[in-house]
Design a protein around this motif. Structure first.
Motif, short mmCIF file in Angstrom:
data_model
loop_
_atom_site.label_atom_id
_atom_site.label_comp_id
_atom_site.label_asym_id
_atom_site.label_seq_id
_atom_site.Cartn_x
_atom_site.Cartn_y
_atom_site.Cartn_z
N ALA A 185 1.03 -0.93 -0.51
CA ALA A 185 0.00 -0.03 0.29
C ALA A 185 0.72 1.40 -0.02
CB ALA A 185 -0.64 -0.35 0.87
N ALA A 245 1.64 0.64 -4.06
CA ALA A 245 -0.08 0.87 -4.67
C ALA A 245 -0.16 2.59 -5.74
CB ALA A 245 -1.02 0.90 -3.97
N ARG A 291 -0.34 3.50 -10.12
CA ARG A 291 -1.63 4.25 -10.29
C ARG A 291 -1.19 5.14 -11.40
NH1 ARG A 291 -4.57 6.27 -13.07
NH2 ARG A 291 -6.83 6.20 -12.96
N HIS A 345 -1.52 -5.44 -8.50
CA HIS A 345 -1.02 -4.23 -9.85
C HIS A 345 -2.59 -3.59 -10.63
CE1 HIS A 345 3.38 -4.51 -9.29
NE2 HIS A 345 3.17 -5.74 -8.34
N CYS A 358 -5.22 -1.97 -8.39
CA CYS A 358 -4.56 -0.76 -8.20
C CYS A 358 -4.31 0.33 -9.35
CB CYS A 358 -3.13 -0.84 -7.67
SG CYS A 358 -3.35 -1.16 -6.27
N ALA A 400 -7.91 1.79 -10.38
CA ALA A 400 -8.50 2.57 -9.26
C ALA A 400 -8.59 3.84 -9.49
CB ALA A 400 -7.49 2.66 -8.21
N ALA A 455 -6.01 3.73 -4.33
CA ALA A 455 -5.70 2.85 -4.47
C ALA A 455 -4.99 2.49 -3.16
CB ALA A 455 -4.69 2.74 -5.32
N ARG A 456 -4.42 3.32 -2.35
CA ARG A 456 -3.58 3.42 -1.23
C ARG A 456 -5.18 3.12 0.01
NH1 ARG A 456 0.52 7.65 0.90
NH2 ARG A 456 1.93 5.79 -0.33
#
Length: 474
Positions: free
Chosen positions: A88, A92, A96, A240, A243, A246, A252-253
């Motif tokens: 994360a 992440a 993105r 992957h 993310c 997202a 994403a995180r």
């Protein structure tokens, strides 16, 4: 056969109907929607799809807990939380921001075409749906009395048919239904088990002492080896891919961090259910431990609730099966076929991916029938593939530390080949079915050690071979 009555079949039928409605309602409007859901996945949807996708081995969890007790949490829970949190914060947002479709795309940006194709091949093998085809085949065999082969085939079709229409968007919408079903369905058994058998005191009186120990009697090296298997998290293509889909780097995180909390809740539920299964079925022991959860459901649940529990099992398995089949399709269609053909246009990607989904499902079926143990399938794939991917993938996100293209290829091939050879030697010298590895070392370690040595020696010899980023579509 499961002790199903009409109410149970109705519950299962309603669940499947909801899945099909959600899946077929998703219609792609372009390549981006098909491959990464238009990069517009919101936080709730991201959490639901991450949680559902990452927790597919429900019968394997039952098998592990039945045999080894709370060690299940120490090998299949805690290490994954640790590496997911690292993912994360370290990877992440970068994924993105990099505007890619797949893990292999990032390898292309960092190291070039040869490394990306090799990464695509390793990803295709890593995302085999074999464990999940085996589990859904076993469940359908139990519920409907069909053969294992027929169960695997029917389960594979039911789980993936809507991918051919909607791609990742269909996958995520189906995951929303499956996310709710897996929590409600699995948790429903605990009140019945407590009411019938009792609480903690019952478990203490009927479980072997080793089931309460952190290593289950296997030893520290065994548990540590599973920590290395959990490094899978850092190279898992589903992380992957999602993310990349997202809405933003922040989503994403946060999506992964929220997922960790929900995984902890689900792990707590499933481990407790597994302990009840062993406490109830200890004299005699179950002939097939991977059936621990279904056996307990048949023993304690009332009609309708039994169907809901089986829906929880089906939802957990199907969510990962559909996602891994699609990831395999992307690996074959984009990362291997499209990349080798050196195409510039992405117009054919959905078609290539559909062929890849079918191929991944067929190969997964062969693997499921050849190795009929969920835990062994996880162990085999993780031990052989992760050593070749781990370091090159992680370093790809850090330009100042990444190796050159030739070194990256050498690390990927060398790590996976070494671990695979080590694994095969151990299998060839097995005693009573247990592999005997050279020097008593698990196969993942020599592969990881080789990649570290190659990286360290080439760095000392010639420095870091940083290459400029190239467009992912090149």
């Amino acid at each position: 056969m499961a002790r199903f009555v009409t109410a149970d079949y109705v519950v299962v039928a309603l669940f499947l109907a909801l899945v099909f409605v959600a899946g077929f309602a998703a219609r792609r409007k372009g390549v981006s929607e098909f491959m990464v859901a238009g990069r517009a996945v919101t936080l709730p949807a991201l959490v639901a799809t991450l949680v559902a996708t990452w927790y597919g081995g429900i019968l394997g969890v039952g098998e592990f807990t039945y045999n080894s007790g709370i060690t299940n949490w120490f090998v299949n829970g805690f290490p994954y939380y640790v590496f997911a949190v690292l993912f994360a914060y370290l990877l992440a947002p970068r994924i993105r921001e990099s505007d890619v479709y797949s893990l292999s795309d990032r390898l292309f940006q960092a190291y070039g075409r040869p490394a990306s194709v090799i990464g695509g091949i390793l990803t295709f093998l890593l995302t085999t749906p074999a464990p999940y085809l085996l589990m859904i085949g076993v469940l359908l065999q139990r519920v409907f009395g069909m053969g294992l082969v027929e169960g695997c085939i029917v389960g594979g079709i039911l789980s993936t048919v809507y991918l051919y229409r909607g791609g990742l968007l269909a996958d995520i919408r189906v995951n929303l239904v499956q996310f709710a079903a897996m929590y409600i369905g699995i948790a429903v058994i605990l009140p019945f088990a407590v009411a019938r058998y009792g609480g903690l005191e019952f478990l203490r009186e009927n479980l072997p002492p080793l089931h309460w120990t952190w290593d289950g009697g296997h030893g520290a090296t065994y548990v540590i080896a599973w920590f290395f298997i959990a490094l899978w998290t850092l190279v898992d293509p589903s992380f992957h891919q999602r993310c990349a889909a997202a809405r933003s780097p922040s989503v994403a995180r946060k999506g992964i961090l929220w997922s960790v909390a929900l995984w902890f809740v689900f792990d707590s539920i499933t481990t407790t259910v597994g302990l009840y299964a062993r406490a109830v079925f200890h004299d005699p022991l179950l002939a097939d431990p991977k059936m621990a959860f279904p056996e307990l459901a048949d023993a304690v649940l009332a009609p309708g609730f039994r169907g809901a529990f089986y829906v929880g099992l089906l939802a957990t398995i199907m969510s990962t099966l559909v996602s891994y089949a699609f990831l395999g399709g992307v690996a074959f269609g984009r990362d291997i076929l499209w990349r080798l053909r050196r195409e510039v246009s992405e117009e054919k990607l959905p078609g290539y991916t559909r062929w890849g989904v079918a191929l991944a499902t067929v190969i997964g079926l062969v693997g499921a029938l050849a190795i009929q143990s969920v835990v062994e399938l996880w162990w085999t794939v993780g031990s052989c593939i992760i050593p070749g991917l781990l370091l090159p993938v992680v370093l790809a996100f850090f330009p100042s530390a990444r190796p050159g293209p030739v070194v990256a290829v050498a690390m990927m091939i060398g790590g996976s080949v070494t671990s695979t050879a080590w694994f095969l030697i151990g299998k060839a010298h097995a005693v009573d079915g247990w592999p005997v590895y050279p020097l008593g070392v698990e196969p993942m370690y020599p592969g990881l050690l080789l990649t570290l040595l190659v990286y360290a020696l080439t760095t000392l010899w010639g420095g870091i071979g940083y290459r400029e980023r190239e467009p992912a579509s090149a």
